[in-house]
Structures are given as C-alpha cells and as structure tokens.
Scaffold this active site. Sequence first.
Site, PDB file in Angstrom:
ATOM      1  CG  HIS A 220       4.553   9.429   3.778  1.00  0.00           C
ATOM      2  ND1 HIS A 220       4.008   9.186   5.022  1.00  0.00           N
ATOM      3  CD2 HIS A 220       4.918   8.218   3.303  1.00  0.00           C
ATOM      4  CE1 HIS A 220       4.053   7.899   5.282  1.00  0.00           C
ATOM      5  NE2 HIS A 220       4.610   7.288   4.247  1.00  0.00           N
TER       6      HIS A 220
ATOM      7  CG  ASP B  94       9.739  -3.668   6.984  1.00  0.00           C
ATOM      8  OD1 ASP B  94       9.529  -3.531   5.765  1.00  0.00           O
ATOM      9  OD2 ASP B  94       8.857  -3.483   7.841  1.00  0.00           O
TER      10      ASP B  94
ATOM     11  CD  GLU C 278       4.210   0.982   6.733  1.00  0.00           C
ATOM     12  OE1 GLU C 278       4.903   1.448   7.652  1.00  0.00           O
ATOM     13  OE2 GLU C 278       3.728   1.708   5.843  1.00  0.00           O
ATOM     14  CD  GLU C 279       2.499   4.190   4.101  1.00  0.00           C
ATOM     15  OE1 GLU C 279       2.475   4.807   5.175  1.00  0.00           O
ATOM     16  OE2 GLU C 279       3.489   4.153   3.354  1.00  0.00           O
TER      17      GLU C 279
ATOM     18  CG  ASP D 184      -0.319  -0.020   2.541  1.00  0.00           C
ATOM     19  OD1 ASP D 184       0.773  -0.609   2.662  1.00  0.00           O
ATOM     20  OD2 ASP D 184      -0.865   0.580   3.479  1.00  0.00           O
TER      21      ASP D 184
HETATM   22  C1  LIG Z   1      21.282  12.956  11.708  1.00  0.00           C
HETATM   23  C2  LIG Z   1      20.405  13.041  10.576  1.00  0.00           C
HETATM   24  C3  LIG Z   1      20.219  11.739   9.876  1.00  0.00           C
HETATM   25  C4  LIG Z   1      19.312  11.914   8.743  1.00  0.00           C
HETATM   26  C5  LIG Z   1      19.030  10.660   8.037  1.00  0.00           C
HETATM   27  C6  LIG Z   1      17.597  10.468   7.889  1.00  0.00           C
HETATM   28  C7  LIG Z   1      17.291   9.499   6.846  1.00  0.00           C
HETATM   29  C8  LIG Z   1      15.834   9.236   6.906  1.00  0.00           C
HETATM   30  C9  LIG Z   1      15.432   8.261   5.904  1.00  0.00           C
HETATM   31  C10 LIG Z   1      14.199   7.800   5.857  1.00  0.00           C
HETATM   32  C11 LIG Z   1      13.083   8.300   6.727  1.00  0.00           C
HETATM   33  C12 LIG Z   1      12.604   7.295   7.735  1.00  0.00           C
HETATM   34  C13 LIG Z   1      11.296   6.766   7.373  1.00  0.00           C
HETATM   35  C14 LIG Z   1      11.050   5.484   8.056  1.00  0.00           C
HETATM   36  C15 LIG Z   1       9.940   4.700   7.468  1.00  0.00           C
HETATM   37  C16 LIG Z   1       8.635   5.191   7.972  1.00  0.00           C
HETATM   38  C17 LIG Z   1       7.480   4.485   7.378  1.00  0.00           C
HETATM   39  C18 LIG Z   1       6.226   5.203   7.835  1.00  0.00           C
HETATM   40  O1  LIG Z   1       5.905   6.255   7.345  1.00  0.00           O
HETATM   41  N1  LIG Z   1       5.495   4.621   8.777  1.00  0.00           N
HETATM   42  C19 LIG Z   1       4.308   5.201   9.371  1.00  0.00           C
HETATM   43  C20 LIG Z   1       3.571   4.048  10.047  1.00  0.00           C
HETATM   44  C21 LIG Z   1       2.289   4.465  10.633  1.00  0.00           C
HETATM   45  C22 LIG Z   1       2.237   4.860  11.923  1.00  0.00           C
HETATM   46  C23 LIG Z   1       1.044   5.261  12.483  1.00  0.00           C
HETATM   47  C24 LIG Z   1      -0.095   5.265  11.726  1.00  0.00           C
HETATM   48  O2  LIG Z   1      -1.271   5.660  12.259  1.00  0.00           O
HETATM   49  C25 LIG Z   1      -0.047   4.837  10.425  1.00  0.00           C
HETATM   50  C26 LIG Z   1       1.169   4.441   9.875  1.00  0.00           C
HETATM   51  C27 LIG Z   1       4.693   6.250  10.397  1.00  0.00           C
HETATM   52  O3  LIG Z   1       3.978   7.243  10.497  1.00  0.00           O
HETATM   53  O4  LIG Z   1       5.661   6.062  11.138  1.00  0.00           O
HETATM   54 ZN   LIG Z   2       6.650   2.465   3.943  1.00  0.00          ZN
HETATM   55 ZN   LIG Z   3       4.933   5.265   4.174  1.00  0.00          ZN
END
Ligand SMILES: CCCCCCCC/C=C\CCCCCCCC(=O)N[C@@H](Cc1ccc(O)cc1)C(=O)O
Ligand SMILES: [Zn+2]
Ligand SMILES: [Zn+2]
Length: 522
Positions: free
Chosen positions: A482, A236, A209-210, A144
């Site tokens: 996103h 993952d 997942e989202e 998703d």
């Molecule tokens: C020192 C600085 C270092 C900088 C490096 C940063 C690199 C960042 C790279 C990627 C970003 C991290 C993203 C992680 C994946 C997140 C996946 C996501 O969006 N998950 C949702 C899951 C979720 C949670 C709650 C909900 O109600 C629905 C979905 C999230 O919001 O966490």
């Molecule tokens: Zn994701």
């Molecule tokens: Zn996402």
Amino acid sequence: MTESGSKLRIFKILKIIISSLLITVLLLFTIAAIRTLSLDVNAGLQLAHWEKTNNKSLVIDHHQREELLANFKEAIRIPTVSFSNTEINTTALLEFDRFLRKAFPTVFSSSLVHHELVGNYSHLFWVKGSQPELVPYMLLAHIDVVPASESDGWEAPPFSAKEIDGFIYGRGTIDDKNSLMGILQALEYLLLKGYAPRRGFYIGLGHDEEINGLNGAMNIVRVLKQRGVQLLFVMDEGLTISDGIIPGLEGPAALIGLSEKGQAAVKLSVSVAPGHASMPPRETSIGILATAVKRLEDNPMPRLFGYGPEGDTFEHLAHKFSFPLKFIMSNLWLFSPLLSRILERKPVSNAFVRTTTAVTFFNAGVKINVIPSLAEAYVNLRIHSAQSVEEVLDIIKDTVGDQRVKVELVYGFDPLPISGADEKAFGFQIIKKTVLDLFPTVTVAPAICVGNTDSRHFIDLTKNIYRFSPAWFKPGDLERFHGINERISTKNYEEMIVFYFNLIQNCDIRKLPEPHSSVHEL
Ligand SMILES: CCCCCCCC/C=C\CCCCCCCC(=O)N[C@@H](Cc1ccc(O)cc1)C(=O)O
Ligand SMILES: [Zn+2]
Ligand SMILES: [Zn+2]
C-alpha cells in the site's frame, strides 16, 4: 524466649523461605531448559509418505518466461483502482476482464472450467474434478488495487510495470495481482499439459477487496451458498515468506494466517455552542477531542500476547532464534509477559500483542475566527483474537472518560475464527508441504493476519481459511505494501506460478498421510 532465641528462629525461617525460592527458581529453569531442548512443534507428516499426485512438473523455458512476464506486466498496467467506498474504476475492470480472456485462452475455453462474472466485475471459476466425492477447495485473489501517485516518490510510474534490476515495479505487484496472475497462469499451464484434477476447485477473483469486498467476495459467497457449496478450505492473500524481517530469526519463515484480527471504526465527536474567536471558552471542541485522542494514544489496549494464535507462531519459530530468545520463546508459559514487552516496541510486532488503535481522521474548524461547534475523529481498531468489538468499545469509553465526547461505533466485526494447523488440517498441511517442497530452507509457522482479506466473507462455507501467498518479503518490503515502490522480483513471480502449479496437484490427494509424531520433516 530470649532475644537471641527469637533472632535464631527468624533466621531459620528466612533460610527456609530463601532456599524454597531458590529451589522453585531452579525447578522452573530446569523445566524451561528441558522444554527449550525438546519443544518439537514441527513434528508431523513425513514428506516421503505423501501419495504422489504431482505428476506434472513445470520447468519454465525462455519462451514461457517472456510470455508470463508480458502477461503479468499487462495486468499491472491496467489501473483497477478502488478509490473509495463509492468510486471504483469500472472502465479498468472491464478492460481487465478482456485481458484475462486473452491472456489465458485455455482456462477460458477448457471444458473442465466453468467461468462466470459475479457482481458485474468479479470472476468465479469452477474447475471440475474427476472424483466428485472429494470436497472442493477454493483459491482467492483480488483484482482491485489501492490508489498510487507517482509524485509520492515512485522510482517508476506505478502503472508502468517497469522492470528495474530484476524487479517489476507497480501497484498490485504484491497486492494482489501476483497471486491472481500466478493462480491463473499455473492453471493455464496445467491445462495445456493435459492435467485434469481429481478434486474440483473454485477460483474467486473479487473486484472490490480494498473497499471491503461487499459487491465482489460477498456476492461470490452468496452464489456459492445458493448452490449449497461447502469448501474443504479457502486460501487467500495475507501473510507471506518473511526473510530478515523478524529480528533475531535465523532464515526465512513462511507465516500462514489461521485467522485475522477483527476491526472496528469508531467515531469520536464533540459538539459545543459556536462562538466568536475573540472570546473563546476555556476549552474548545477541538481541545476536548484532542485530549480524548491523546488519552487513547497514551493508553494502549491491554497486552494479550499468548491468548491468540500468535503464541503458536513464536513456539514454531523458537528453534530458529539464538539464546536467550530461543529459551524465552520455548517457554511462553513463563515468559509471555516479558516477550510482550519486547514485541510491543516495534509497530509490526506490536500488532501481534494487542488490539491496535489508529486515529485516521481528525476534522474540525470552519473559519479562522470562529469557535467550531463540531470536532470529530475516527479511530481504526484492529482487534486481537482474545477481544470483541463490544469489549474494545467499553475500553475506549473508559479511557476517554469524558461525557462530552460522544463515542459511536461506525462498523465493526469480531476477530475471525481460528483455522486448524494440526496434522489433520488438510489445507494447512497442503500449503506447508507445497512451501517446503519448493523452499526447503523455510520454516513454516501458523500466525495471525493483522489486516483483513476477502476470505473473511467465506466463514459460512468452511471452517478452514488460510491467508498466505508465497511472496518473499525482505527488509523494506513491508513499507511497499500500500506504499511506494511496490515491486516483485521476476524470480519470485515465477516461483509463485510454480507454487500454485504444485499446490493444485497436491490437493488431489484423497487424504493426508498418517501423522508420525517424532519426525521433523514437515
Ligand atoms: C513478529 C513480526 C512478524 C512480522 C511479519 C509480518 C509480515 C506481514 C506481511 C504482510 C502484511 C499483512 C497484510 C495482510 C493483508 C491485508 C490486506 C488489506 O490491506 N486489507 C484491508 C481490507 C480493508 C479493511 C477495511 C476497509 O475499510 C477497506 C479494506 C485492511 O485494511 O485490512
Ligand atoms: Zn490485498
Ligand atoms: Zn491491499
């Protein structure tokens, strides 16, 4: 004692204090300097000493390139959007199922692969290993995507998969159809080349997942638990290869998420008697709530830098910074408070320093001339590894400090356990070796994933969960996550396929080579 005698005595004491202070400072700086020069967090396993298991190599020819890009673009064009906790696009999920079977005929027909649908739309693959005594591992990705609207300013329609200057644009190109398609494309090529793994492995593709993975990942976990499966490690989505994103860092860094922050949703509400807007009370429900929200924004959660895996990240990267950051990062025992203050200035690095507080909903009011009886706001907290939901909730109540504001926990979970990253940590070392073989100039470092992933549902199946995909993030790319103009270069997508192709073969080693503490290679 005469006046001049006592002055002399005070002068002598001051002299002793000052010289002791100077000696202490000098000593601290000598220790810090020695540590800067000698810190060797990259000591570990020599690449050359690994048992050779990657017998198949993948050199992508013109025909394969056309085919793999066509497959990827078709995946992006299917709008598998999770709109809300109750609204998913089931038509698109069914179409995606049909598409996968067509795109990866060998995966779906191989006698080595068992495939099943879980929770109607999620997919679970078991790839049988020839040596059943080797503990299996698992690769995860999700089908998703979050919603996307062209009118937000996309350069190409978000479900068009249009190619512009070597980049494929579209929702899912970095989150997370790149991993999903990369894994299956790699498996398709391996099977076509006659590969049969020694170590069995699972592939799990969640469909929600989202929106928290309640029907996808959680059902996959339930199925595996019923079968008594234990996993060597899980990999993952999560962190990526950052290039030019961390200020001051020389060269790219592959950050491997050993854990992820906890999360809480907290509802703040104020109820008062409704009334006529012509005779307002001194404070309305909206005013009271607004003050509470302002207090939360003005008083961030405490700095906890160094009490979670983020300290290790900077120690691993220290040698890639120039002076004085190199000196500071090599000596977090002395400079953690200073570094915290530098990192907290930018949202992306502030997320590593503390539990973050984001007010994401604010609802109140029914009519222009009515004093509203109810005002409510929702706060989304991402909890630092050294805190718990309970502690964070107590801090919120203290900070708001107003009995009229009701503070309720809607949902929450503590930060995830921290997986190993030492020379015995199989999953970490396999990912690291696979990254370094493919991208020798990259520095690999353990880190914390600030967002949440489906992998958090797998904690009863393994202690070793890693959040990483070999997507390259350059300046401006974090905002695409996103956001608008999500894209991946065709080159990077090919690299992802090669990465999974090699990783699967690397996992066939029976055990890790013996560590060699003074070697920098891995
Ligand atoms: C020192 C600085 C270092 C900088 C490096 C940063 C690199 C960042 C790279 C990627 C970003 C991290 C993203 C992680 C994946 C997140 C996946 C996501 O969006 N998950 C949702 C899951 C979720 C949670 C709650 C909900 O109600 C629905 C979905 C999230 O919001 O966490
Ligand atoms: Zn994701
Ligand atoms: Zn996402």
